[in-house]
Design a protein around this motif. Structure first.
Motif, PDB file in Angstrom:
ATOM      1  N   ASP A  38     -32.059  23.558 -47.725  1.00  0.00           N
ATOM      2  CA  ASP A  38     -31.077  22.542 -47.353  1.00  0.00           C
ATOM      3  C   ASP A  38     -31.686  21.601 -46.324  1.00  0.00           C
ATOM      4  O   ASP A  38     -32.603  21.977 -45.590  1.00  0.00           O
ATOM      5  CB  ASP A  38     -29.810  23.182 -46.778  1.00  0.00           C
ATOM      6  N   LEU A  39     -31.139  20.403 -46.267  1.00  0.00           N
ATOM      7  CA  LEU A  39     -31.676  19.378 -45.371  1.00  0.00           C
ATOM      8  C   LEU A  39     -30.556  18.790 -44.519  1.00  0.00           C
ATOM      9  O   LEU A  39     -29.506  18.407 -45.039  1.00  0.00           O
ATOM     10  CB  LEU A  39     -32.336  18.271 -46.195  1.00  0.00           C
ATOM     11  N   GLU A  40     -30.782  18.752 -43.209  1.00  0.00           N
ATOM     12  CA  GLU A  40     -29.889  18.049 -42.288  1.00  0.00           C
ATOM     13  C   GLU A  40     -30.738  17.094 -41.456  1.00  0.00           C
ATOM     14  O   GLU A  40     -31.746  17.506 -40.882  1.00  0.00           O
ATOM     15  CB  GLU A  40     -29.154  19.028 -41.367  1.00  0.00           C
ATOM     16  N   CYS A  41     -30.323  15.834 -41.397  1.00  0.00           N
ATOM     17  CA  CYS A  41     -31.147  14.825 -40.730  1.00  0.00           C
ATOM     18  C   CYS A  41     -30.480  14.269 -39.480  1.00  0.00           C
ATOM     19  O   CYS A  41     -29.269  14.007 -39.473  1.00  0.00           O
ATOM     20  CB  CYS A  41     -31.460  13.680 -41.689  1.00  0.00           C
ATOM     21  N   LEU A  42     -31.268  14.094 -38.447  1.00  0.00           N
ATOM     22  CA  LEU A  42     -30.840  13.414 -37.232  1.00  0.00           C
ATOM     23  C   LEU A  42     -31.134  11.920 -37.375  1.00  0.00           C
ATOM     24  O   LEU A  42     -31.995  11.523 -38.169  1.00  0.00           O
ATOM     25  CB  LEU A  42     -31.572  13.995 -36.023  1.00  0.00           C
ATOM     26  N   ASN A  48     -36.738   5.561 -31.095  1.00  0.00           N
ATOM     27  CA  ASN A  48     -36.790   4.609 -29.986  1.00  0.00           C
ATOM     28  C   ASN A  48     -36.457   5.274 -28.655  1.00  0.00           C
ATOM     29  O   ASN A  48     -36.651   4.669 -27.600  1.00  0.00           O
ATOM     30  CB  ASN A  48     -35.833   3.440 -30.240  1.00  0.00           C
ATOM     31  N   ARG A  49     -35.930   6.503 -28.708  1.00  0.00           N
ATOM     32  CA  ARG A  49     -35.640   7.281 -27.503  1.00  0.00           C
ATOM     33  C   ARG A  49     -36.149   8.705 -27.706  1.00  0.00           C
ATOM     34  O   ARG A  49     -35.367   9.647 -27.799  1.00  0.00           O
ATOM     35  CB  ARG A  49     -34.123   7.295 -27.235  1.00  0.00           C
ATOM     36  N   PRO A  50     -37.472   8.888 -27.802  1.00  0.00           N
ATOM     37  CA  PRO A  50     -38.013  10.207 -28.158  1.00  0.00           C
ATOM     38  C   PRO A  50     -37.658  11.310 -27.167  1.00  0.00           C
ATOM     39  O   PRO A  50     -37.668  12.486 -27.536  1.00  0.00           O
ATOM     40  CB  PRO A  50     -39.528   9.970 -28.199  1.00  0.00           C
ATOM     41  N   GLU A  51     -37.311  10.922 -25.946  1.00  0.00           N
ATOM     42  CA  GLU A  51     -36.933  11.954 -24.973  1.00  0.00           C
ATOM     43  C   GLU A  51     -35.629  12.659 -25.366  1.00  0.00           C
ATOM     44  O   GLU A  51     -35.318  13.747 -24.856  1.00  0.00           O
ATOM     45  CB  GLU A  51     -36.805  11.344 -23.578  1.00  0.00           C
ATOM     46  N   LEU A  52     -34.866  12.045 -26.275  1.00  0.00           N
ATOM     47  CA  LEU A  52     -33.608  12.643 -26.721  1.00  0.00           C
ATOM     48  C   LEU A  52     -33.788  13.578 -27.912  1.00  0.00           C
ATOM     49  O   LEU A  52     -32.871  14.338 -28.246  1.00  0.00           O
ATOM     50  CB  LEU A  52     -32.609  11.543 -27.091  1.00  0.00           C
ATOM     51  N   ILE A  53     -34.952  13.526 -28.562  1.00  0.00           N
ATOM     52  CA  ILE A  53     -35.165  14.306 -29.775  1.00  0.00           C
ATOM     53  C   ILE A  53     -35.103  15.817 -29.525  1.00  0.00           C
ATOM     54  O   ILE A  53     -34.414  16.543 -30.263  1.00  0.00           O
ATOM     55  CB  ILE A  53     -36.502  13.919 -30.440  1.00  0.00           C
ATOM     56  N   PRO A  54     -35.796  16.357 -28.505  1.00  0.00           N
ATOM     57  CA  PRO A  54     -35.824  17.819 -28.358  1.00  0.00           C
ATOM     58  C   PRO A  54     -34.451  18.464 -28.249  1.00  0.00           C
ATOM     59  O   PRO A  54     -34.162  19.445 -28.950  1.00  0.00           O
ATOM     60  CB  PRO A  54     -36.648  18.026 -27.077  1.00  0.00           C
ATOM     61  N   GLU A  55     -33.586  17.940 -27.397  1.00  0.00           N
ATOM     62  CA  GLU A  55     -32.269  18.573 -27.236  1.00  0.00           C
ATOM     63  C   GLU A  55     -31.371  18.343 -28.442  1.00  0.00           C
ATOM     64  O   GLU A  55     -30.530  19.190 -28.763  1.00  0.00           O
ATOM     65  CB  GLU A  55     -31.595  18.072 -25.962  1.00  0.00           C
ATOM     66  N   GLY A  74     -38.187  19.383 -39.069  1.00  0.00           N
ATOM     67  CA  GLY A  74     -38.867  18.338 -39.815  1.00  0.00           C
ATOM     68  C   GLY A  74     -39.230  17.148 -38.951  1.00  0.00           C
ATOM     69  O   GLY A  74     -38.914  15.999 -39.282  1.00  0.00           O
ATOM     70  N   TYR A  75     -39.874  17.436 -37.851  1.00  0.00           N
ATOM     71  CA  TYR A  75     -40.442  16.434 -36.955  1.00  0.00           C
ATOM     72  C   TYR A  75     -41.874  16.843 -36.634  1.00  0.00           C
ATOM     73  O   TYR A  75     -42.183  18.044 -36.598  1.00  0.00           O
ATOM     74  CB  TYR A  75     -39.696  16.383 -35.612  1.00  0.00           C
ATOM     75  N   ALA A  76     -42.724  15.871 -36.395  1.00  0.00           N
ATOM     76  CA  ALA A  76     -43.966  16.133 -35.674  1.00  0.00           C
ATOM     77  C   ALA A  76     -43.622  16.006 -34.181  1.00  0.00           C
ATOM     78  O   ALA A  76     -42.448  16.081 -33.814  1.00  0.00           O
ATOM     79  CB  ALA A  76     -45.039  15.146 -36.107  1.00  0.00           C
ATOM     80  N   ASP A  77     -44.600  15.824 -33.318  1.00  0.00           N
ATOM     81  CA  ASP A  77     -44.262  15.678 -31.892  1.00  0.00           C
ATOM     82  C   ASP A  77     -43.457  14.405 -31.641  1.00  0.00           C
ATOM     83  O   ASP A  77     -42.546  14.383 -30.816  1.00  0.00           O
ATOM     84  CB  ASP A  77     -45.524  15.652 -31.034  1.00  0.00           C
ATOM     85  N   CYS A  78     -43.787  13.346 -32.359  1.00  0.00           N
ATOM     86  CA  CYS A  78     -42.974  12.119 -32.378  1.00  0.00           C
ATOM     87  C   CYS A  78     -42.729  11.519 -30.999  1.00  0.00           C
ATOM     88  O   CYS A  78     -41.619  11.065 -30.696  1.00  0.00           O
ATOM     89  CB  CYS A  78     -41.648  12.368 -33.095  1.00  0.00           C
ATOM     90  N   GLY A  82     -44.799  16.877 -26.010  1.00  0.00           N
ATOM     91  CA  GLY A  82     -44.816  18.333 -25.958  1.00  0.00           C
ATOM     92  C   GLY A  82     -43.459  18.966 -25.709  1.00  0.00           C
ATOM     93  O   GLY A  82     -43.321  20.190 -25.820  1.00  0.00           O
ATOM     94  N   LEU A  83     -42.432  18.179 -25.386  1.00  0.00           N
ATOM     95  CA  LEU A  83     -41.111  18.748 -25.117  1.00  0.00           C
ATOM     96  C   LEU A  83     -40.475  19.347 -26.364  1.00  0.00           C
ATOM     97  O   LEU A  83     -39.745  20.340 -26.279  1.00  0.00           O
ATOM     98  CB  LEU A  83     -40.195  17.678 -24.520  1.00  0.00           C
ATOM     99  N   LEU A  84     -40.764  18.752 -27.532  1.00  0.00           N
ATOM    100  CA  LEU A  84     -40.228  19.336 -28.758  1.00  0.00           C
ATOM    101  C   LEU A  84     -40.876  20.682 -29.042  1.00  0.00           C
ATOM    102  O   LEU A  84     -40.206  21.626 -29.484  1.00  0.00           O
ATOM    103  CB  LEU A  84     -40.441  18.383 -29.936  1.00  0.00           C
ATOM    104  N   ASP A  85     -42.167  20.805 -28.773  1.00  0.00           N
ATOM    105  CA  ASP A  85     -42.825  22.100 -28.944  1.00  0.00           C
ATOM    106  C   ASP A  85     -42.204  23.160 -28.039  1.00  0.00           C
ATOM    107  O   ASP A  85     -42.053  24.315 -28.439  1.00  0.00           O
ATOM    108  CB  ASP A  85     -44.315  21.979 -28.628  1.00  0.00           C
ATOM    109  N   LYS A  86     -41.844  22.773 -26.834  1.00  0.00           N
ATOM    110  CA  LYS A  86     -41.201  23.706 -25.903  1.00  0.00           C
ATOM    111  C   LYS A  86     -39.872  24.210 -26.468  1.00  0.00           C
ATOM    112  O   LYS A  86     -39.580  25.403 -26.447  1.00  0.00           O
ATOM    113  CB  LYS A  86     -40.983  23.029 -24.550  1.00  0.00           C
ATOM    114  N   VAL A  87     -39.083  23.292 -27.007  1.00  0.00           N
ATOM    115  CA  VAL A  87     -37.808  23.667 -27.615  1.00  0.00           C
ATOM    116  C   VAL A  87     -38.038  24.576 -28.816  1.00  0.00           C
ATOM    117  O   VAL A  87     -37.341  25.584 -29.001  1.00  0.00           O
ATOM    118  CB  VAL A  87     -37.012  22.416 -28.024  1.00  0.00           C
ATOM    119  N   CYS A  88     -39.032  24.250 -29.641  1.00  0.00           N
ATOM    120  CA  CYS A  88     -39.313  25.077 -30.816  1.00  0.00           C
ATOM    121  C   CYS A  88     -39.704  26.495 -30.414  1.00  0.00           C
ATOM    122  O   CYS A  88     -39.265  27.471 -31.038  1.00  0.00           O
ATOM    123  CB  CYS A  88     -40.412  24.433 -31.664  1.00  0.00           C
ATOM    124  N   ARG A  89     -40.513  26.625 -29.373  1.00  0.00           N
ATOM    125  CA  ARG A  89     -40.892  27.961 -28.898  1.00  0.00           C
ATOM    126  C   ARG A  89     -39.661  28.713 -28.407  1.00  0.00           C
ATOM    127  O   ARG A  89     -39.486  29.900 -28.705  1.00  0.00           O
ATOM    128  CB  ARG A  89     -41.931  27.859 -27.779  1.00  0.00           C
TER     129      ARG A  89
END
Length: 207
Positions: A38-42, A48-55, A74-78, A82-89
């Motif tokens: 299944d796919l859910e997209c943000l 344009n506001r990558p700091e909002l992606i992780p949360e 379904g994101y790269a670091d974008c 590195g904040l998205l990697d932190k959330v993923c961990r």
């Protein structure tokens, strides 16, 4: 049926839906057929506001936790630094490989070569070509404040269109975008690149 969820960037939605449908149609073997993706997209405007992606990703992953055995981001670091990697961990999920979707589509080696050829390069994908005005001109405030164009793009010299599909209309729009920004135009046909391998790997692992 085992279920896999891909929490993805809206800029990858069309390509991911196409690939997921192709995998569902061509799944081989009993185990693969028992795995549904299944796919859910943000919203793509989060770029344009990558700091909002992780949360935003964390919230969607947690909301789906009890309904899926496997969740892929379904994101790269974008641009999250590195904040998205932190959330993923912290959430125990994996994301797509690489720093951004441009490298994912083009491949790491080919993308490195493009970067080394000309550092001042703006990259567009099919999605960004289709939504160039909304996401870039409007999203960066250039439509309301034309002087911002030089602020953002003064050091750019080239626009490279990384195309997923062969479409003369997309080619025209990409050239139009390059002309709008005063950049030299180049096209590189990438197809779906590493998205195919990523989805196949996730499906096989879940099976």
């Amino acid at each position: 049926m085992d279920r896999v969820l891909v929490v993805a960037c809206g800029a990858l939605a069309k390509e991911l839906r196409h690939l997921i449908a192709a995998l569902d149609k061509g799944a081989a073997g009993d185990k693969a057929e028992r795995v549904a993706i299944d796919l859910e997209c943000l919203p793509a405007k989060l770029h344009n506001r990558p700091e909002l992606i992780p949360e935003a990703v964390r919230e969607r992953v947690r909301a789906a936790r009890n309904r899926y055995g496997t969740i892929l981001v379904g994101y790269a670091d974008c641009g999250t630094g590195g904040l998205l990697d932190k959330v993923c961990r912290e959430e125990g999920v994996e994301r797509l490989p690489g720093p951004h979707c441009y490298e994912l589509y083009a491949g790491a080696e080919a993308f490195t070569q493009l970067q080394e050829q000309e550092l001042g390069t703006l990259y567009l994908t099919d999605y960004l070509v289709c939504h160039f005005e909304r996401l870039i001109l409007e999203g960066l405030g250039i439509l309301d404040h034309p002087e911002l164009q030089d602020v953002y793009f003064n050091n750019y010299t080239r626009l490279v269109y990384l195309s997923q599909e062969s479409d003369p209309e997309l080619d025209r729009l990409a050239r139009q975008a390059a002309d709008r920004l005063g950049l030299r135009f180049e096209k590189v046909a990438t197809g779906y690149g590493g998205l195919v391998d990523a989805l196949v790997e996730i499906r096989e692992r879940a099976a």
